[in-house]
Design an enzyme around this catalytic site. Sequence first.
Site, PDB file in Angstrom:
ATOM      1  CE  LYS A  97     -28.596 -28.143 -11.590  1.00  0.00           C
ATOM      2  NZ  LYS A  97     -29.060 -29.386 -10.968  1.00  0.00           N
ATOM      3  CE  LYS A  99     -32.229 -25.697  -7.814  1.00  0.00           C
ATOM      4  NZ  LYS A  99     -33.556 -26.274  -7.781  1.00  0.00           N
TER       5      LYS A  99
END
Length: 181
Positions: A97, A99
């Site tokens: 992702k 993140k």
Amino acid sequence: ARAVLPPHDANAFCHRIVLHGRDTCTARRAFCDKCNLNEICKKKGVIMPEKKYKIGYTTGVFDMFHIGHLNILKRAKEQCDYLIVGVTTDELCYSRKQKYPIICEQDRMEIVASIRYVDKVIPQINMNKIEPVKEFGVKVVFVGSDWKGTPAWNQYENEFAKVGCSVVYLDHTDGISTSIL
């Protein structure tokens, strides 16, 4: 109101069910899924309902734990005797992702491990879902219904079938998601 009993006090809890005139241990499962109460219940003449699967497995990031997460774990546990949960590592989350989760991996694992529906927590270090299925003798993998029919999960279904494992798609709780955080 139900009495709160000390964790893993199998005899007291079964005794409590019998005192209240219940003839099954389904209510007991809501309190303590960690103990092997099946044998104790049999000795007391209490009949336990059989669950469809012996060992189940599901995975997730479980960041910012919410009612949707709890509902998935509860629905999965309703169908299996022993539920293993893979908590996605910080590194795997970042690689997928771009993140990191808000809550660190160790804390997320501890939160999930404290849920009464969960019997074992393992880190999910990669997307190879067949490894834990084989390693732990998993008979069913639970996943959100939004994955049904996707190429990845069609392939997983085929791989799991070869080792005697099914896939059960569970509905998400409407209006709840932390994926956008």
